[in-house]
Motif scaffolding. Structure first.
Motif, PDB file in Angstrom:
ATOM      1  N   ALA A   1       0.850  -1.198   0.000  1.00  0.00           N
ATOM      2  CA  ALA A   1       0.000   0.000   0.000  1.00  0.00           C
ATOM      3  C   ALA A   1       0.881   1.241   0.000  1.00  0.00           C
ATOM      4  O   ALA A   1       0.550   2.253   0.601  1.00  0.00           O
ATOM      5  CB  ALA A   1      -0.921  -0.005   1.210  1.00  0.00           C
TER       6      ALA A   1
ATOM      7  N   ARG B   1      -3.564   2.389  -2.349  1.00  0.00           N
ATOM      8  CA  ARG B   1      -4.452   2.543  -1.194  1.00  0.00           C
ATOM      9  C   ARG B   1      -5.881   2.817  -1.659  1.00  0.00           C
ATOM     10  O   ARG B   1      -6.848   2.336  -1.058  1.00  0.00           O
ATOM     11  CB  ARG B   1      -3.940   3.660  -0.277  1.00  0.00           C
ATOM     12  CG  ARG B   1      -2.607   3.308   0.393  1.00  0.00           C
ATOM     13  CD  ARG B   1      -2.234   4.298   1.488  1.00  0.00           C
ATOM     14  NE  ARG B   1      -1.926   5.626   1.011  1.00  0.00           N
ATOM     15  CZ  ARG B   1      -0.753   6.013   0.520  1.00  0.00           C
ATOM     16  NH1 ARG B   1       0.252   5.136   0.433  1.00  0.00           N
ATOM     17  NH2 ARG B   1      -0.538   7.259   0.128  1.00  0.00           N
TER      18      ARG B   1
ATOM     19  N   ARG C   1      -7.382  -0.467  -2.904  1.00  0.00           N
ATOM     20  CA  ARG C   1      -7.792  -1.303  -1.765  1.00  0.00           C
ATOM     21  C   ARG C   1      -9.071  -0.761  -1.124  1.00  0.00           C
ATOM     22  O   ARG C   1      -9.950  -1.531  -0.730  1.00  0.00           O
ATOM     23  CB  ARG C   1      -6.668  -1.380  -0.729  1.00  0.00           C
ATOM     24  CG  ARG C   1      -5.488  -2.215  -1.179  1.00  0.00           C
ATOM     25  CD  ARG C   1      -4.463  -2.433  -0.072  1.00  0.00           C
ATOM     26  NE  ARG C   1      -3.299  -3.121  -0.595  1.00  0.00           N
ATOM     27  CZ  ARG C   1      -3.222  -4.436  -0.792  1.00  0.00           C
ATOM     28  NH1 ARG C   1      -4.238  -5.212  -0.482  1.00  0.00           N
ATOM     29  NH2 ARG C   1      -2.123  -4.979  -1.287  1.00  0.00           N
ATOM     30  N   GLY C   2      -9.182   0.549  -1.024  1.00  0.00           N
ATOM     31  CA  GLY C   2     -10.398   1.125  -0.463  1.00  0.00           C
ATOM     32  C   GLY C   2     -11.618   0.817  -1.302  1.00  0.00           C
ATOM     33  O   GLY C   2     -12.695   0.482  -0.774  1.00  0.00           O
TER      34      GLY C   2
ATOM     35  N   GLN D   1      -8.021  -6.367   3.686  1.00  0.00           N
ATOM     36  CA  GLN D   1      -7.579  -5.162   2.983  1.00  0.00           C
ATOM     37  C   GLN D   1      -7.312  -4.023   3.967  1.00  0.00           C
ATOM     38  O   GLN D   1      -6.340  -3.270   3.821  1.00  0.00           O
ATOM     39  CB  GLN D   1      -8.627  -4.739   1.951  1.00  0.00           C
ATOM     40  CG  GLN D   1      -8.867  -5.739   0.841  1.00  0.00           C
ATOM     41  CD  GLN D   1      -7.627  -6.024   0.013  1.00  0.00           C
ATOM     42  OE1 GLN D   1      -6.788  -5.144  -0.186  1.00  0.00           O
ATOM     43  NE2 GLN D   1      -7.498  -7.248  -0.464  1.00  0.00           N
TER      44      GLN D   1
ATOM     45  N   LEU E   1      -3.901  -1.709   4.670  1.00  0.00           N
ATOM     46  CA  LEU E   1      -3.938  -0.244   4.682  1.00  0.00           C
ATOM     47  C   LEU E   1      -3.359   0.327   5.964  1.00  0.00           C
ATOM     48  O   LEU E   1      -2.830   1.445   5.971  1.00  0.00           O
ATOM     49  CB  LEU E   1      -5.378   0.245   4.514  1.00  0.00           C
ATOM     50  CG  LEU E   1      -5.971   0.177   3.114  1.00  0.00           C
ATOM     51  CD1 LEU E   1      -7.425   0.632   3.145  1.00  0.00           C
ATOM     52  CD2 LEU E   1      -5.179   1.017   2.132  1.00  0.00           C
TER      53      LEU E   1
ATOM     54  N   HIS F   1      -3.701   4.321   7.214  1.00  0.00           N
ATOM     55  CA  HIS F   1      -3.757   5.342   6.160  1.00  0.00           C
ATOM     56  C   HIS F   1      -5.137   5.455   5.518  1.00  0.00           C
ATOM     57  O   HIS F   1      -5.582   4.569   4.786  1.00  0.00           O
ATOM     58  CB  HIS F   1      -2.694   5.043   5.106  1.00  0.00           C
ATOM     59  CG  HIS F   1      -1.318   4.946   5.675  1.00  0.00           C
ATOM     60  ND1 HIS F   1      -0.690   6.021   6.266  1.00  0.00           N
ATOM     61  CD2 HIS F   1      -0.459   3.884   5.789  1.00  0.00           C
ATOM     62  CE1 HIS F   1       0.501   5.647   6.694  1.00  0.00           C
ATOM     63  NE2 HIS F   1       0.657   4.366   6.437  1.00  0.00           N
TER      64      HIS F   1
END
Length: 359
Positions: free
Chosen positions: A292, A298, A301-302, A320, A324, A327
């Motif tokens: 990430a 990032r 992943r979000g 996930q 992260l 962050h």
């Protein structure tokens, strides 16, 4: 935020409790720490049992980036040389160059003294031209504001158009100075949306971009916005673009999830379409091999977290979140929530509540 929460009966008592806490502390409701608000509203879940960082450690920022942080710090002091050196070092690494340009351009919205001094010292610099083009786009959007057209004044629109026209001219000059660099063409994609280029004119800019960097993620995000209904396209055109782009590279696998985020108002069932399911099954294996370290990762992943939670795959969503760490600077938190940190904390709590209990 208080009024919207009071519309939800299950949260009324929690909101009243928080309002009392705010009064006790002598602050406004919105100034209460998110790590206090989130558990009261959505449940006192000890997310650390799932291997997640404590609520208090979550930040709306990425990991430290020594070179970029130093260049930005110098820029705020009016010093341009570190920014120039850093931009020069990004040549050929177009994703890194995008991160650097955007971070530096963001600073110029409040104070462009470093960029003006750079221009005085080296006005023919192609790197400077690329940065100035993006900076002028940022300045244009700052003048326009984020309100709907009906709430935007004539003076704001005039300033918006004037700055975008300036950005357009600067970007073309930068493209001539740096013919291999996709950055000026990315700036022109942003200009295209603001100045409402027709499809043919946009297509010519797009062809120049993909000729230089066929999988340039940031530019694909800009194009996705152009093709959405609120700009120059439609829900169908946007989704078609996202699907076609995602098929060209796993690096673009999150684009259909971005389209779903943008288009859920047009199609409430969009998160349950084959577009989303196929994108998720391409994206997850790629993320398994990545960390990430970048904001793009990032964000991917979000977006994967949103899709996983909607499909009740909460264990995978927690996985996930674990990567992260603290962050909360990426998507969807940065653009879909008035308070990104609170949205991130809420999603973590909900994911843990739906996941298997830790052994």
């Amino acid at each position: 935020m208080v009024l919207s929460l009071l519309k939800k009966p299950r949260t009324v008592l929690a909101v009243i409790s928080l309002m009392r806490e705010a009064k006790r502390r002598g602050v406004e409701f919105e100034d209460l720490p998110e790590e206090l608000v989130a558990p009261r509203l959505w449940g006192k879940v000890d997310v650390t049992r799932w291997g997640l960082v404590p609520h208090a450690d979550v930040v709306v920022a990425g990991p430290a980036d020594a070179d970029l942080d130093a260049a930005c710090a110098a820029a705020t002091e009016g010093l341009w040389e570190p920014a120039a050196r850093l931009m020069s070092s990004t040549w050929g690494d177009w994703e890194r160059r995008n991160d650097v340009v955007r971070a530096l351009a963001d600073l110029t919205v409040k104070d462009d003294s470093f960029i003006r001094r750079w221009h005085d010292a080296d006005p023919s610099s192609g790197d400077l031209g690329a940065l100035r083009a993006v900076s002028l786009v940022y300045a244009a959007w700052e003048v326009r504001g984020s309100a709907r057209a009906a709430q935007t004044s004539k003076e704001q629109f005039e300033g918006f158009g004037r700055l975008l026209s300036g950005a357009q001219a600067v970007a073309h000059r930068a493209a001539e100075a740096l013919p291999e660099d996709p950055t000026p063409w990315m700036a022109l994609l942003m200009v295209a949306r603001g100045l409402s280029y027709d499809h043919d004119r946009f297509g010519r800019v797009w062809d120049e971009l993909v000729e230089r960097a066929p999988h340039h993620r940031a530019s694909h995000v800009q194009a996705l916005q152009y093709w959405c209904r609120k700009w120059r396209g439609s829900h169908e055109l946007m989704c078609d673009f996202a699907i076609r782009a995602a098929s060209t590279s796993p690096a673009l696998a999150a684009l259909p999830l971005m389209a779903a985020t943008e288009g859920v108002g047009d199609d409430p069932n969009v998160w349950h379409t084959p577009m989303v399911r196929d994108a998720l099954e391409t994206l997850l294996p790629r993320l398994a091999a990545e960390g990430a370290a970048t904001k793009a990762l990032r964000s991917d992943r979000g977006l994967a977290i949103v899709a996983l939670m909607i499909h009740k795959r909460n264990d995978e969503a927690v996985d996930q979140f674990r990567v992260l760490g603290p962050h909360a600077d990426g998507e969807p938190w940065s653009s879909s929530f008035d308070n990104p940190r609170l949205g991130f904390l809420q999603a973590r709590i909900e994911a843990c509540k739906g996941a298997r209990k830790p052994s």
